[in-house]
Design an enzyme around this catalytic site. Sequence first.
Site, PDB file in Angstrom:
ATOM      1  CG  ASN A  37      12.547  86.207  -2.413  1.00 38.86           C
ATOM      2  OD1 ASN A  37      12.586  85.284  -2.343  1.00 38.86           O
ATOM      3  ND2 ASN A  37      12.848  86.860  -3.586  1.00 38.86           N
ATOM      4  CG  HIS A 122      12.654  92.887 -15.081  1.00 38.56           C
ATOM      5  ND1 HIS A 122      12.907  92.247 -13.804  1.00 38.56           N
ATOM      6  CD2 HIS A 122      12.121  94.179 -14.340  1.00 38.56           C
ATOM      7  CE1 HIS A 122      12.724  92.895 -12.895  1.00 38.56           C
ATOM      8  NE2 HIS A 122      12.467  94.145 -12.864  1.00 38.56           N
ATOM      9  NE  ARG A 147      15.979  94.862 -13.908  1.00 36.29           N
ATOM     10  CZ  ARG A 147      15.989  94.290 -12.989  1.00 36.29           C
ATOM     11  NH1 ARG A 147      15.878  94.743 -11.483  1.00 36.29           N
ATOM     12  NH2 ARG A 147      16.118  92.949 -12.917  1.00 36.29           N
ATOM     13  CE1 TYR A 159      18.382  90.859  -9.015  1.00 32.03           C
ATOM     14  CE2 TYR A 159      19.289  92.664 -10.463  1.00 32.03           C
ATOM     15  CZ  TYR A 159      18.129  92.060  -9.842  1.00 32.03           C
ATOM     16  OH  TYR A 159      16.894  92.562  -9.872  1.00 32.03           O
ATOM     17  CG  ASP A 210      18.740  96.509  -9.566  1.00 31.67           C
ATOM     18  OD1 ASP A 210      19.643  96.819  -8.633  1.00 31.67           O
ATOM     19  OD2 ASP A 210      17.706  95.683  -9.146  1.00 31.67           O
ATOM     20  CG  HIS A 212      20.612  93.056  -6.943  1.00 31.88           C
ATOM     21  ND1 HIS A 212      20.917  92.270  -6.166  1.00 31.88           N
ATOM     22  CD2 HIS A 212      19.540  93.227  -7.069  1.00 31.88           C
ATOM     23  CE1 HIS A 212      19.766  91.393  -5.807  1.00 31.88           C
ATOM     24  NE2 HIS A 212      18.766  92.466  -6.347  1.00 31.88           N
ATOM     25  CD  GLU A 236      16.500  98.724  -8.600  1.00 30.03           C
ATOM     26  OE1 GLU A 236      15.992  99.092  -9.676  1.00 30.03           O
ATOM     27  OE2 GLU A 236      16.114  97.980  -7.796  1.00 30.03           O
ATOM     28  CD  GLU A 262      15.331  95.634  -4.765  1.00 26.17           C
ATOM     29  OE1 GLU A 262      15.084  96.093  -5.627  1.00 26.17           O
ATOM     30  OE2 GLU A 262      16.049  94.597  -4.667  1.00 26.17           O
ATOM     31  NE  ARG A 283      13.695  99.861  -7.086  1.00 28.02           N
ATOM     32  CZ  ARG A 283      12.696  98.946  -7.557  1.00 28.02           C
ATOM     33  NH1 ARG A 283      11.632  99.455  -7.909  1.00 28.02           N
ATOM     34  NH2 ARG A 283      13.005  97.833  -7.746  1.00 28.02           N
ATOM     35  CG  HIS A 311      10.717  95.683  -4.743  1.00 27.38           C
ATOM     36  ND1 HIS A 311      10.772  94.931  -3.630  1.00 27.38           N
ATOM     37  CD2 HIS A 311      11.460  95.349  -5.787  1.00 27.38           C
ATOM     38  CE1 HIS A 311      11.719  93.875  -4.082  1.00 27.38           C
ATOM     39  NE2 HIS A 311      12.024  94.085  -5.192  1.00 27.38           N
ATOM     40  CG  ASP A 315      10.694  89.093  -4.327  1.00 24.17           C
ATOM     41  OD1 ASP A 315      10.911  89.592  -5.498  1.00 24.17           O
ATOM     42  OD2 ASP A 315      11.008  89.863  -3.439  1.00 24.17           O
ATOM     43  CD  GLU A 338      11.251  95.824 -10.261  1.00 25.81           C
ATOM     44  OE1 GLU A 338      11.137  96.131  -8.881  1.00 25.81           O
ATOM     45  OE2 GLU A 338      11.988  95.086 -10.479  1.00 25.81           O
ATOM     46  CD1 TRP A 401      23.431  87.258  -5.787  1.00 23.65           C
ATOM     47  CD2 TRP A 401      21.235  88.019  -5.015  1.00 23.65           C
ATOM     48  NE1 TRP A 401      22.492  87.090  -6.874  1.00 23.65           N
ATOM     49  CE2 TRP A 401      21.135  87.545  -6.325  1.00 23.65           C
ATOM     50  CE3 TRP A 401      20.330  88.776  -4.659  1.00 23.65           C
ATOM     51  CZ2 TRP A 401      19.811  87.586  -7.090  1.00 23.65           C
ATOM     52  CZ3 TRP A 401      19.147  88.610  -5.158  1.00 23.65           C
ATOM     53  CH2 TRP A 401      18.964  87.985  -6.439  1.00 23.65           C
TER      54      TRP A 401
HETATM   55  C1  CS2 Z   1      15.296  93.515  -7.609  1.00 18.48           C
HETATM   56  C2  CS2 Z   1      14.752  92.119  -6.949  1.00 18.48           C
HETATM   57  O1  CS2 Z   1      13.136  94.082  -8.708  1.00 18.48           O
HETATM   58  C3  CS2 Z   1      14.628  94.262  -8.359  1.00 18.48           C
HETATM   59  O2  CS2 Z   1      14.748  95.524  -8.618  1.00 18.48           O
HETATM   60  O3  CS2 Z   1      16.409  93.987  -7.197  1.00 18.48           O
HETATM   61  O4  CS2 Z   1      14.524  91.410  -8.427  1.00 18.48           O
HETATM   62  C4  CS2 Z   1      15.199  91.646  -6.003  1.00 18.48           C
HETATM   63  O5  CS2 Z   1      16.445  90.837  -6.236  1.00 18.48           O
HETATM   64  C5  CS2 Z   1      14.201  90.676  -5.262  1.00 18.48           C
HETATM   65  O6  CS2 Z   1      12.964  91.352  -4.873  1.00 18.48           O
HETATM   66  C6  CS2 Z   1      14.794  89.958  -4.057  1.00 18.48           C
HETATM   67  O7  CS2 Z   1      13.800  89.452  -3.414  1.00 18.48           O
HETATM   68 MG    MG Z   2      16.452  96.016  -7.487  1.00 19.73          MG
END
Ligand code: CS2
Ligand code: MG
Length: 401
Positions: A37, A122, A147, A159, A210, A212, A236, A262, A283, A311, A315, A338, A401
């Site tokens: 990604n 999600h 989630r 996020y 998450d 993040h 997470e 991830e 993950r 994960h 993406d 996920e 991020w």
């Molecule tokens: C994430 C993703 O799925 C998740 O848990 O953290 O959305 C992540 O931000 C993307 O895969 C980034 O490429």
């Molecule tokens: Mg994640």
Amino acid sequence: MKISDAKVVVCSPGRNFVTLKIYTDSGVYGLGDATLNGRELAVATYLADHVVPCLIGRNPFQTEDIWQYLYRGGYWRKGPVTMMAIAAVDVALWDIKAKALNTPLYNLLGGKARSGVMVYGHANGGTIAETIDEVGRHIDQKYLAVRAQCGVPGLAGLYGVSTDSQPYEPAQKGLPSESAWSSEKYLQFVPTLFEELRKAFGEDVHLLHDVHHRLTPIQAARLGKALEPFHLFWMEDAVPAELQEGFRIIRQHTTTPLAVGEIFNTVWDSKLLITEQLIDYLRMSLHGGGITALQKIAAFADMYHVQMGCHGATDLSPVTMGAALHFDISVTNFGIQEYMPHSRATLEVFPHGYRYVNGYLHPAETPGHGVDLDEALAKKFPYERAYLPVNRRLDGTMWNW
Ligand code: CS2
Ligand code: MG
């Protein structure tokens, strides 16, 4: 059987995907996903210029030898670009092998060890009320695990939370957008979100969250402790994980289960996390070297009570999702998968046989991993530059991020 040709297809049906197609002299072909990604073209070039020429003439059944050839033979080990490229080759070869043997891929990975793959969906909302609605919508669709991500008062853009009426998508067209971050505001807010979710939905549904990579270890410890009454399935990516020892601090303070990985791409990214039992769920999905690598990593993790929680963001293309489900259904230490459904355009470009039924995904029952590529349709969606956002603290300092 010999590999006769291979090509890289880049397309953007709503978001960018890089797909490797490997052909054999027997007419069987296989597909692998090479989507990194925001850095897609680097892997496309790595494959087309440096890997494909080395594949021609090799026996596609020799997945282990070809994996070692690309990993040890490349001299420069590890890293997301290299490992994503190796993953694409490996998954395409396992696809070929299973098609040639006329069986679904899971039969080559030990066969089915469970009847379905439990997934989490999600639920994202700008406010607690919106997030409650979204969790409710998932429960109505029979999800067993959800989630929950929510906008934080005082922070614009976060996020996991969509800024328009479209479903949340991690990458955005054009150059990276910027969002603002305050760990203090976030830490104060998140426990209330989960308190309200438990009040609304009771104790049975699995709730996940998450972070993040936004916190420091002691902040993550505080959040984990505050969330204990709401017994999350996992918290997470609480902190960035380059410093694996950092998880000792989180672990010492909280019983909230921890998930990470991830963005890991080899077993070395999680060696200490696993052997010191600092995490509960790993993950990584197939992007860390494909099926050949993930099977070994899972076996190692199993010795330390760590379960796999692949994960599955959008993406990762339907090729990764389709192949991961064969892994999930056959691996002993499966935890959860996920599931962030792809857009309709993406699903049309990648015809697939996996399906969602009442909280579980089921892999395709056709030979191989069961995901194809409609190349004529893919051509209608050329590559578009897109990036993940970046994040700054309120005083302008660059943050994770
Ligand atoms: C994430 C993703 O799925 C998740 O848990 O953290 O959305 C992540 O931000 C993307 O895969 C980034 O490429
Ligand atoms: Mg994640």
